[in-house]
Design an enzyme around this catalytic site. Sequence first.
Site, PDB file in Angstrom:
ATOM      1  N   GLU A 193      -8.954  12.834  -6.233  1.00 51.94           N
ATOM      2  CA  GLU A 193      -9.811  12.635  -5.065  1.00 51.94           C
ATOM      3  C   GLU A 193      -9.227  13.344  -3.858  1.00 51.94           C
ATOM      4  O   GLU A 193      -8.015  13.317  -3.633  1.00 51.94           O
ATOM      5  CB  GLU A 193      -9.967  11.144  -4.781  1.00 51.94           C
ATOM      6  CG  GLU A 193     -10.797  10.472  -5.853  1.00 51.94           C
ATOM      7  CD  GLU A 193     -11.015   8.990  -5.611  1.00 51.94           C
ATOM      8  OE1 GLU A 193     -12.072   8.479  -5.953  1.00 51.94           O
ATOM      9  OE2 GLU A 193     -10.118   8.340  -5.064  1.00 51.94           O
ATOM     10  N   CYS A 216      -7.483  15.319   3.428  1.00 55.44           N
ATOM     11  CA  CYS A 216      -6.527  14.339   2.914  1.00 55.44           C
ATOM     12  C   CYS A 216      -6.353  14.631   1.425  1.00 55.44           C
ATOM     13  O   CYS A 216      -7.279  14.446   0.639  1.00 55.44           O
ATOM     14  CB  CYS A 216      -7.124  12.948   3.146  1.00 55.44           C
ATOM     15  SG  CYS A 216      -6.096  11.617   2.577  1.00 55.44           S
ATOM     16  N   CYS A 229      -0.065   6.006  -8.686  1.00 55.18           N
ATOM     17  CA  CYS A 229       1.210   6.015  -7.973  1.00 55.18           C
ATOM     18  C   CYS A 229       2.123   4.974  -8.611  1.00 55.18           C
ATOM     19  O   CYS A 229       1.669   3.909  -9.027  1.00 55.18           O
ATOM     20  CB  CYS A 229       0.978   5.671  -6.501  1.00 55.18           C
ATOM     21  SG  CYS A 229       2.490   5.719  -5.514  1.00 55.18           S
ATOM     22  N   CYS A 244       2.643  -0.450  -3.937  1.00 53.54           N
ATOM     23  CA  CYS A 244       2.555  -1.215  -2.686  1.00 53.54           C
ATOM     24  C   CYS A 244       1.429  -2.235  -2.849  1.00 53.54           C
ATOM     25  O   CYS A 244       0.364  -1.930  -3.401  1.00 53.54           O
ATOM     26  CB  CYS A 244       2.283  -0.290  -1.505  1.00 53.54           C
ATOM     27  SG  CYS A 244       3.608   0.915  -1.298  1.00 53.54           S
ATOM     28  N   CYS A 255      -2.298  -1.522  -1.567  1.00 47.51           N
ATOM     29  CA  CYS A 255      -2.892  -0.195  -1.766  1.00 47.51           C
ATOM     30  C   CYS A 255      -3.634  -0.103  -3.099  1.00 47.51           C
ATOM     31  O   CYS A 255      -3.090  -0.459  -4.145  1.00 47.51           O
ATOM     32  CB  CYS A 255      -1.779   0.854  -1.712  1.00 47.51           C
ATOM     33  SG  CYS A 255      -2.338   2.514  -2.112  1.00 47.51           S
ATOM     34  N   CYS A 291      -8.050   5.425   3.929  1.00 53.34           N
ATOM     35  CA  CYS A 291      -6.660   5.241   3.500  1.00 53.34           C
ATOM     36  C   CYS A 291      -6.556   4.076   2.531  1.00 53.34           C
ATOM     37  O   CYS A 291      -7.061   2.994   2.801  1.00 53.34           O
ATOM     38  CB  CYS A 291      -5.759   4.904   4.681  1.00 53.34           C
ATOM     39  SG  CYS A 291      -5.687   6.170   5.901  1.00 53.34           S
TER      40      CYS A 291
HETATM   41  N1  SAH Z   1       2.243   7.454  -0.729  1.00 49.26           N
HETATM   42  C1  SAH Z   1       2.208   7.961   0.571  1.00 49.26           C
HETATM   43  C2  SAH Z   1       0.933   8.703   0.903  1.00 49.26           C
HETATM   44  C3  SAH Z   1      -0.359   8.125   0.394  1.00 49.26           C
HETATM   45  S1  SAH Z   1      -0.875   6.609   1.057  1.00 49.26           S
HETATM   46  C4  SAH Z   1       2.464   6.856   1.582  1.00 49.26           C
HETATM   47  O1  SAH Z   1       2.472   5.700   1.185  1.00 49.26           O
HETATM   48  O2  SAH Z   1       2.684   7.192   2.745  1.00 49.26           O
HETATM   49  C5  SAH Z   1      -1.557   7.111   2.621  1.00 49.26           C
HETATM   50  C6  SAH Z   1      -1.535   6.031   3.671  1.00 49.26           C
HETATM   51  O3  SAH Z   1      -2.541   5.045   3.424  1.00 49.26           O
HETATM   52  C7  SAH Z   1      -0.216   5.297   3.742  1.00 49.26           C
HETATM   53  O4  SAH Z   1       0.194   5.149   5.088  1.00 49.26           O
HETATM   54  C8  SAH Z   1      -0.594   3.966   3.136  1.00 49.26           C
HETATM   55  O5  SAH Z   1       0.301   2.970   3.492  1.00 49.26           O
HETATM   56  C9  SAH Z   1      -1.983   3.781   3.694  1.00 49.26           C
HETATM   57  N2  SAH Z   1      -2.753   2.716   3.054  1.00 49.26           N
HETATM   58  C10 SAH Z   1      -2.663   2.276   1.795  1.00 49.26           C
HETATM   59  N3  SAH Z   1      -3.525   1.246   1.596  1.00 49.26           N
HETATM   60  C11 SAH Z   1      -4.169   1.057   2.775  1.00 49.26           C
HETATM   61  C12 SAH Z   1      -5.182   0.159   3.205  1.00 49.26           C
HETATM   62  N4  SAH Z   1      -5.730  -0.702   2.385  1.00 49.26           N
HETATM   63  N5  SAH Z   1      -5.617   0.221   4.492  1.00 49.26           N
HETATM   64  C13 SAH Z   1      -5.086   1.146   5.352  1.00 49.26           C
HETATM   65  N6  SAH Z   1      -4.148   2.033   4.981  1.00 49.26           N
HETATM   66  C14 SAH Z   1      -3.691   1.989   3.715  1.00 49.26           C
HETATM   67 FE1  SF4 Z   2       1.779   4.759  -3.500  1.00 53.89          FE
HETATM   68 FE2  SF4 Z   2      -0.169   3.557  -2.137  1.00 53.89          FE
HETATM   69 FE3  SF4 Z   2       2.372   2.851  -1.744  1.00 53.89          FE
HETATM   70 FE4  SF4 Z   2       1.496   5.262  -0.866  1.00 53.89          FE
HETATM   71  S1  SF4 Z   2       0.821   3.251  -0.138  1.00 53.89           S
HETATM   72  S2  SF4 Z   2       3.399   4.784  -1.988  1.00 53.89           S
HETATM   73  S3  SF4 Z   2       0.022   5.728  -2.502  1.00 53.89           S
HETATM   74  S4  SF4 Z   2       1.209   2.601  -3.651  1.00 53.89           S
END
Ligand code: SAH
Ligand code: SF4
Length: 368
Positions: free
Chosen positions: A92, A105, A112, A116, A119, A335
């Site tokens: 995506e 983006c 991943c 987290c 996410c 995000c």
């Molecule tokens: N793995 C990398 C890049 C991809 S995630 C990272 O974690 O930075 C891109 C961004 O989206 C990160 O800042 C992540 O914390 C944020 N993100 C993930 N889930 C989200 C959510 N539900 N609402 C807002 N931002 C989110």
């Molecule tokens: Fe991976 Fe999502 Fe954590 Fe970024 S925020 S490191 S994409 S699990």
Amino acid sequence: MQKPHFLELSRENYKEFCKNIGLPKFRAEQISDWIFRKNVRSPEDMLNLSKELRSKLFTSLDWHLPEIVSKLDSDDGSTKLLLKNSEGRSIETVILRYENRISLCVSSQVGCKLACDFCQTGKLGFVSHLSKADILAQLYLANLQLAGEGKRISHVVFMGMGEPLDNYDNAIGAANTMIDEDHFNLAARHVTVSTSGIAPKIDDLSRDSKASLALSLHAARDDLRTRLMPINRKYPLAKLKQSLLSYQKVTNRKITIEYILIGGVNCSLREAKDLIRFIQGLKVKVNLIPFNSHPGMDFDRPSDEEIRSFQKHLSDRSVPAPVRYSKGLDVSAACGQLAAKFSSDLHESPARYRLLQKEKHLGEASPL
Ligand code: SAH
Ligand code: SF4
């Protein structure tokens, strides 16, 4: 032997390629012009080249590009592209339109490993790394989409699916190619690599790339951050801060701190104080991002009051922290909402999906 991908070669490489097969330099300029300015997909379209040269190009290089499976336009002007690479994996990528720029983006992995808690991509687990060519292809295909409007991508953020520093060579290689003036020629400060905090790789990054760095912090106290982001167990805040300090010593560049505000979890006064303490001694820009909720997750968006008081605590201490509302909520392109495997219903029936999403997000995106 694997053929080099056409997107990975620079103008210089094309010159060498032509020299090796006995062709004059200007042919290389024509080829790179077709690729980097006119965005063609295949040598067949390089109309000013002889049939012989086109066929030589065709057989010497890898011309595969991911297929665009579907394209979803959000009401706010962003466009989510669902791509399928030659291994059949879904990728995506999201075009984000702002008044004065168009950002892309990009994804660096399918899924991943870092899990987290908040996410959607993390919930998917790890599926595969993306090759450098598949990462570059996202930019190439986005530019092709925009060509009809006479526009191009001006900014790239590695904030799609995956952790770029966990696919270091391919992701940083792609970021460097995007910046290279012999390739895509984007400004280094317009290409941002976002990481959840793989500390030793931040050290490497300071030496290997001119791209900008964003850190997904989300909590500045170890117990809370470990709960939200398991990677914090391996690289706790003290270690992370050390890496950020040395990164800045080497690069002298500002770091963007991304802080998601999750209702009732990380946005009280206590967490604002933790954040102030953490950024002391660092040159940073803080972005506050209200959490984007999605089905099956225990977390909520913050209230307007939580956002306001968190932001005020920072600004009263001379830390400006703009609130960034994610774009593309109605097509799950915001995000943390990228998870191709689960969005098949979205791409099979976009209208129905958008309706469901609208109902879900109704009243959620009101700006302060
Ligand atoms: N793995 C990398 C890049 C991809 S995630 C990272 O974690 O930075 C891109 C961004 O989206 C990160 O800042 C992540 O914390 C944020 N993100 C993930 N889930 C989200 C959510 N539900 N609402 C807002 N931002 C989110
Ligand atoms: Fe991976 Fe999502 Fe954590 Fe970024 S925020 S490191 S994409 S699990």
